[in-house]
Scaffold this active site. Structure first.
Site, PDB file in Angstrom:
ATOM      1  N   LYS A 111      -6.973 -11.486 -39.682  1.00 60.62           N
ATOM      2  CA  LYS A 111      -5.633 -12.100 -39.663  1.00 60.62           C
ATOM      3  C   LYS A 111      -4.590 -11.019 -39.414  1.00 60.62           C
ATOM      4  O   LYS A 111      -4.497 -10.059 -40.166  1.00 60.62           O
ATOM      5  CB  LYS A 111      -5.357 -12.805 -40.998  1.00 60.62           C
ATOM      6  CG  LYS A 111      -3.911 -13.311 -41.154  1.00 60.62           C
ATOM      7  CD  LYS A 111      -3.700 -14.054 -42.478  1.00 60.62           C
ATOM      8  CE  LYS A 111      -2.221 -14.401 -42.693  1.00 60.62           C
ATOM      9  NZ  LYS A 111      -1.961 -15.054 -43.993  1.00 60.62           N
ATOM     10  N   ASP A 120       5.139 -12.224 -42.587  1.00 61.07           N
ATOM     11  CA  ASP A 120       5.055 -13.640 -42.956  1.00 61.07           C
ATOM     12  C   ASP A 120       6.261 -14.027 -43.811  1.00 61.07           C
ATOM     13  O   ASP A 120       6.273 -13.795 -45.025  1.00 61.07           O
ATOM     14  CB  ASP A 120       3.746 -13.889 -43.729  1.00 61.07           C
ATOM     15  CG  ASP A 120       3.588 -15.349 -44.138  1.00 61.07           C
ATOM     16  OD1 ASP A 120       4.363 -16.203 -43.642  1.00 61.07           O
ATOM     17  OD2 ASP A 120       2.667 -15.638 -44.936  1.00 61.07           O
ATOM     18  N   LYS A 156       9.617 -18.474 -47.655  1.00 58.95           N
ATOM     19  CA  LYS A 156       9.208 -17.902 -48.942  1.00 58.95           C
ATOM     20  C   LYS A 156      10.437 -17.490 -49.741  1.00 58.95           C
ATOM     21  O   LYS A 156      11.481 -17.201 -49.153  1.00 58.95           O
ATOM     22  CB  LYS A 156       8.357 -16.644 -48.698  1.00 58.95           C
ATOM     23  CG  LYS A 156       6.942 -16.917 -48.222  1.00 58.95           C
ATOM     24  CD  LYS A 156       6.177 -15.605 -48.070  1.00 58.95           C
ATOM     25  CE  LYS A 156       4.770 -15.840 -47.564  1.00 58.95           C
ATOM     26  NZ  LYS A 156       3.920 -16.590 -48.500  1.00 58.95           N
ATOM     27  N   ASP A 195       0.635  -8.626 -44.417  1.00 55.03           N
ATOM     28  CA  ASP A 195      -0.133  -9.821 -44.058  1.00 55.03           C
ATOM     29  C   ASP A 195      -0.997  -9.612 -42.804  1.00 55.03           C
ATOM     30  O   ASP A 195      -1.637 -10.541 -42.329  1.00 55.03           O
ATOM     31  CB  ASP A 195       0.824 -11.008 -43.880  1.00 55.03           C
ATOM     32  CG  ASP A 195       0.186 -12.336 -44.261  1.00 55.03           C
ATOM     33  OD1 ASP A 195      -0.860 -12.325 -44.940  1.00 55.03           O
ATOM     34  OD2 ASP A 195       0.731 -13.392 -43.862  1.00 55.03           O
ATOM     35  N   GLU A 220       0.095 -20.333 -42.515  1.00 59.46           N
ATOM     36  CA  GLU A 220      -0.016 -19.980 -41.099  1.00 59.46           C
ATOM     37  C   GLU A 220      -1.281 -19.205 -40.782  1.00 59.46           C
ATOM     38  O   GLU A 220      -1.754 -19.225 -39.645  1.00 59.46           O
ATOM     39  CB  GLU A 220       1.215 -19.170 -40.674  1.00 59.46           C
ATOM     40  CG  GLU A 220       1.155 -17.653 -40.935  1.00 59.46           C
ATOM     41  CD  GLU A 220       1.053 -17.285 -42.402  1.00 59.46           C
ATOM     42  OE1 GLU A 220       1.414 -18.125 -43.256  1.00 59.46           O
ATOM     43  OE2 GLU A 220       0.601 -16.166 -42.718  1.00 59.46           O
ATOM     44  N   ARG A 272      -4.413 -19.647 -41.585  1.00 61.63           N
ATOM     45  CA  ARG A 272      -5.529 -20.499 -41.139  1.00 61.63           C
ATOM     46  C   ARG A 272      -5.274 -21.021 -39.732  1.00 61.63           C
ATOM     47  O   ARG A 272      -6.206 -21.327 -39.000  1.00 61.63           O
ATOM     48  CB  ARG A 272      -5.740 -21.625 -42.160  1.00 61.63           C
ATOM     49  CG  ARG A 272      -4.537 -22.503 -42.355  1.00 61.63           C
ATOM     50  CD  ARG A 272      -4.603 -23.323 -43.650  1.00 61.63           C
ATOM     51  NE  ARG A 272      -4.232 -22.532 -44.830  1.00 61.63           N
ATOM     52  CZ  ARG A 272      -4.217 -23.011 -46.058  1.00 61.63           C
ATOM     53  NH1 ARG A 272      -4.588 -24.249 -46.300  1.00 61.63           N
ATOM     54  NH2 ARG A 272      -3.863 -22.237 -47.067  1.00 61.63           N
TER      55      ARG A 272
HETATM   56  N1  BES Z   1       0.098 -14.498 -46.578  1.00 60.44           N
HETATM   57  C1  BES Z   1       0.161 -15.574 -47.486  1.00 60.44           C
HETATM   58  C2  BES Z   1      -0.789 -15.397 -48.664  1.00 60.44           C
HETATM   59  C3  BES Z   1      -0.357 -14.433 -49.733  1.00 60.44           C
HETATM   60  C4  BES Z   1       0.676 -14.744 -50.586  1.00 60.44           C
HETATM   61  C5  BES Z   1      -1.039 -13.257 -49.904  1.00 60.44           C
HETATM   62  C6  BES Z   1       1.028 -13.859 -51.591  1.00 60.44           C
HETATM   63  C7  BES Z   1      -0.703 -12.393 -50.922  1.00 60.44           C
HETATM   64  C8  BES Z   1       0.330 -12.679 -51.752  1.00 60.44           C
HETATM   65  C9  BES Z   1      -0.208 -16.884 -46.792  1.00 60.44           C
HETATM   66  O1  BES Z   1       0.198 -16.982 -45.473  1.00 60.44           O
HETATM   67  C10 BES Z   1       0.498 -17.970 -47.535  1.00 60.44           C
HETATM   68  O2  BES Z   1       1.697 -17.982 -47.526  1.00 60.44           O
HETATM   69  N2  BES Z   1      -0.273 -18.850 -48.168  1.00 60.44           N
HETATM   70  C11 BES Z   1       0.284 -19.900 -48.935  1.00 60.44           C
HETATM   71  C12 BES Z   1      -0.526 -21.137 -48.673  1.00 60.44           C
HETATM   72  C13 BES Z   1       0.088 -22.378 -49.256  1.00 60.44           C
HETATM   73  C14 BES Z   1       1.351 -22.727 -48.516  1.00 60.44           C
HETATM   74  C15 BES Z   1      -0.920 -23.500 -49.166  1.00 60.44           C
HETATM   75  C16 BES Z   1       0.206 -19.505 -50.404  1.00 60.44           C
HETATM   76  O3  BES Z   1      -0.785 -18.912 -50.810  1.00 60.44           O
HETATM   77  O4  BES Z   1       1.169 -19.755 -51.116  1.00 60.44           O
HETATM   78 ZN    ZN Z   2       0.344 -15.234 -44.455  1.00 58.31          ZN
HETATM   79 MN    MN Z   3       2.173 -17.704 -45.259  1.00 58.59          MN
END
Ligand code: BES
Ligand code: ZN
Ligand code: MN
Length: 514
Positions: free
Chosen positions: A255, A260, A267, A278, A339, A341
């Site tokens: 990835k 992000d 966020k 990310d 994003e 996935r």
């Molecule tokens: N890059 C993030 C995952 C992440 C968040 C890694 C915090 C490390 C610390 C990913 O793209 C993301 O935002 N995932 C969301 C998914 C949700 C919207 C289903 C998450 O984990 O909140």
């Molecule tokens: Zn992400």
């Molecule tokens: Mn994300």
């Protein structure tokens, strides 16, 4: 770091001229040391007798200008039972000493631990301890340390492990460096350039697919993520051909979200800077290729990196938008922050054309994985028990741990959508697993594994920075998949078979064509 391997017993270590001498001591060895009369043994015995030191894991004793020891400083390190993990932790703990201004040459004496000491792990840990981020610091001063000599009972026996440790160290360092670089210095285009640079090594080549090519491939899920950003997306394809063409490759997919923000599903501000990390999955793929370039093992590996930013913008993808992925399945993008996935699913589809022997994606995919496993173990999912075992084992031997998570069908139920074949999110429960279930819909019959490295790829707080994980795990896994000895070593032997000398033939047949 410059490493050197030397045959060195305790007496030899005592007479080694250097600025700091590191001596790990394990509990099982203490008795034997009592019988030894050398300067270092005498020192150890006295320190243990006075209870200033013990071989318990985590103990340290720092000494200066010891009689009959040539090193200016001596650092005794307790390593408990002498396991790989205890040695690693002890060596990581020497970072403040190794970074001292007066320290130019360090010697690590592993001889007190005997021949079973983890030489590869020691090299890797020391290199890790010496790493310093510099790129965007105007007054950065490189550390004074120039060379680390690793002393072992028998240099010949340790040389393969030594080379492996150095290669992993270089790969891990590269992964950390790209992970740490701010998003304005680590753009998708910069990652593509880094991959092209790596591909100058023997048996490697690289192909970059820009926005036009990616559109032509029909990667609309990937494109949807990138469409809110001014930075053009890049789809990076790296090849390492160390074995015959007929051998199916291991395909690694990393990835590569260089930043992000969450997109329109923005966020919160707190710690958003950390979303520059990310792309650590992508960085780990680059790191693996760096190690492959060093070791030249007999294996074929393909690296795929979908790289882009996830930004909010007038042109950005909106919650509720439906896109068609490369394999034809439609996705309702309910949350633009899920994003990872979306970029991965198209890369996984693309990976199918290589008919991989194993397909492994690496991603900072979910906050839920951080909650589940923290920073100790990466989340590991696998469609095949054998692959799961191999990855678990590789993690243990690299001290880059992972933990298998479940993929029961029921976990995928929340992904259903009224407007598309699936949504890109399920409910709040089991978020790391539902993300894996989404990915699984794009891997066909491949032997597939997914590493969620959201908790392990970087550290927060005062130690904020990329870890370079899981380069160690992946390199150990790949080396376990090679058919025979490393191509380099085999080619160097005068007794090479026809098959081994076919290496050059393979090289020309793989040169820059697809
Ligand atoms: N890059 C993030 C995952 C992440 C968040 C890694 C915090 C490390 C610390 C990913 O793209 C993301 O935002 N995932 C969301 C998914 C949700 C919207 C289903 C998450 O984990 O909140
Ligand atoms: Zn992400
Ligand atoms: Mn994300």
């Amino acid at each position: 770091m410059n490493f050197e391997l030397k045959t060195l017993d305790l007496a030899g270590a005592a007479s080694a001229r250097c600025d700091v001498l590191l001596v790990p001591v394990a509990q099982p060895q203490v008795q034997a040391l009592q019988a030894d009369t050398g300067a270092l043994s005498a020192l150890l015995n006295s320190a243990i007798q006075h209870e200033d030191f013990s071989a318990e894991a985590g103990k340290q004793l720092h000494l200066y200008q010891v009689a009959n020891v040539a090193a200016r400083r001596v650092l005794l390190l307790g390593v408990g039972q002498g396991s790989a993990r205890e040695l690693r932790n002890a060596l990581l703990g020497t970072a403040p000493y190794l970074k001292g201004e007066g320290v130019r040459h360090a010697v690590l004496c592993l001889s007190a631990l005997g021949e079973q000491a983890d030489v590869a792990g020691a090299v890797q840990s020391l290199d890790e301890a010496c790493y310093q981020y510099q790129l965007t610091k105007s007054k950065a001063k490189p550390i004074a340390l120039q060379k680390i000599t690793v002393g072992v009972p028998d240099k010949r026996k340790a040389s393969a492990a030594f080379a492996q440790g150095q290669a992993i160290a270089l790969g891990q360092q590269l992964a950390r460096e790209w992970g740490n670089r701010p998003a304005n210095h680590a753009t998708p285009t910069a990652l593509a350039k880094a991959a092209q640079e790596l591909a100058k090594a023997p048996q490697m080549n690289c192909r970059i697919h820009g926005p036009k090519e990616v559109a032509k491939l029909g990667m609309h899920a990937f494109m949807a993520v990138a469409q809110g950003s001014k930075e053009p997306l890049q789809f990076i394809e790296l090849h390492y051909q160390g074995a015959g063409k007929e051998q199916a490759p291991v395909v690694l997919v990393g990835k590569g979200i260089t930043f992000d923000t969450g997109g329109i599903s923005l966020k919160p501000a707190a710690a958003m800077d950390e979303m520059k990390f990310d792309m650590c999955g992508a960085a780990s793929v680059l790191g693996v290729f760096r190690a492959l370039a060093e070791l030249q093992p007999r294996i074929n590996v393909v690296g795929l990196i979908p790289a882009c930013e996830n930004m909010p913008d007038g042109g950005a993808v909106k919650p509720g938008d439906v896109v068609t992925s490369m394999d034809g399945q439609t996705i309702e993008i309910l949350n633009t922050d899920a994003e990872g996935r979306l970029v991965l699913c198209d890369a996984l589809t693309y990976a199918q054309r290589f008919e991989p022997s194993a397909l492994i994606d690496i991603a900072t995919l979910t906050g839920a994985c951080v909650i589940a496993l923290g920073g100790v173990r990466s989340g590991m999912y696998a469609s095949c028990d054998e692959l799961a075992q191999q990855l678990q084992q590789a993690g243990e031997s690299a001290q880059d741990l992972c933990w298998r998570m479940p993929l029961d069908e029921e976990y995928g139920e929340g992904l259903k959508s009224n407007f598309a074949d699936m949504g890109n999110v399920a409910g709040r429960a089991a978020g790391s697993i539902t993300a894996a279930k989404f990915l699984q819909r794009f891997v066909g019959k491949s032997r597939w594994a997914h590493l969620d490295i959201a908790g392990t790829a970087w550290k927060e707080g005062n130690a904020k920075g990329a870890t370079g994980r899981p380069v160690g795990l992946l390199v150990h896994y790949l080396l376990g998949q090679t058919t025979s000895a490393p191509a380099k070593a085999a080619a160097a032997k005068p007794t090479t078979t026809k098959k081994a000398s076919g290496k050059d033939g393979r090289k020309s047949s793989t040169a820059k064509k697809k």
